[in-house]
Scaffold this active site. Sequence first.
Site, PDB file in Angstrom:
ATOM      1  N   ASP A  95       0.805  -1.219   0.000  1.00 42.84           N
ATOM      2  CA  ASP A  95       0.000   0.000   0.000  1.00 42.84           C
ATOM      3  C   ASP A  95       0.841   1.273   0.000  1.00 42.84           C
ATOM      4  O   ASP A  95       1.997   1.283   0.442  1.00 42.84           O
ATOM      5  CB  ASP A  95      -0.862   0.042   1.267  1.00 42.84           C
ATOM      6  N   HIS A 241       3.557  -2.273   3.275  1.00 43.07           N
ATOM      7  CA  HIS A 241       3.628  -0.921   2.721  1.00 43.07           C
ATOM      8  C   HIS A 241       4.965  -0.708   2.017  1.00 43.07           C
ATOM      9  O   HIS A 241       6.003  -0.680   2.688  1.00 43.07           O
ATOM     10  CB  HIS A 241       3.454   0.118   3.830  1.00 43.07           C
TER      11      HIS A 241
HETATM   12 NI    NI Z   1      -2.659   3.216   3.302  1.00 42.60          NI
END
Ligand code: NI
Length: 290
Positions: A95, A241
């Site tokens: 992400d 992430h």
């Molecule tokens: Ni996010």
Amino acid sequence: MKFLVSALGLVFLGTSLGSCGSDKTQATPTAGLPSPVVPTKPVKTANNAEYRTPPVKGPVPRNPDMAFTADFSSTGGISFSQVKVPGKYIAMTFDDGPQPQNTPRLLDMLRARNIKATFYVVGRNVDLYPQIVRRAVAEGHEIGSHSYTHRLFSKLSDSEIREDLTKTRDAIGRAAGIQPRTLRPPYGGLLQRQREWIHAEFGYPIILWSVDPLDWKRPGSAAVCSRILAATRPGSIVLAHDLHGATVDAMPATLDGLLQRGFQFVTVSQLLAMKGEVATAQAAVQPPMP
Ligand code: NI
């Protein structure tokens, strides 16, 4: 042939023990270098002649998956945090990118292992670094929507969300010529009513996660790796992430550890489509209605 086999065996002995290592040995290679200049407006990328994709290492691709359909139109449901699948299939998701240093590094790691992942990109970053999204698509990864500026949707009006999702979709289309097919709401925060109208209007299933290493709290690469290895099950959707360098540093050991445990990587759309296959297979063995 015998020699080749034993030589390979030695290589695997040395590299495939599945250790997450320690953070001392996984320092960021770019540590000590000056901070990158982050452009404040979209960069022009008409020509990207300097980029060459790295070669796939190893004797054979270890994780072929392109034969699986990504058509999840027959899959019921709106929200997913994991999927019931007919094998040891998982989806890795990253992400908040693209990020100009970490995302290309991660793409190299994925390509070296022939692993396909799903990137939930932030539209604003897509407009800044469209060439990275283009590369991810060219290398077989899936791109999902993670909103344009990463605001909490549950506090926005419907028209604000509609405008945000449209802007994000358009940014991805401009960058890579494709449209996102699934949505991961920022922070996972979305009301049921919002999930329903977004799914009806944009066609996006809402993708959450079942494995969360809490890498945004910056626990260090070894912790990110060991948390993912400990929690991943068949059908897991793993959250990470690519915004964070330490998360990307954790990926070689994490991906190798998952491969050793027999997991096969698919994209989120492929994982959702497998749920459809399971449902269809079960329906097929039901006796016909009298
Ligand atoms: Ni996010």
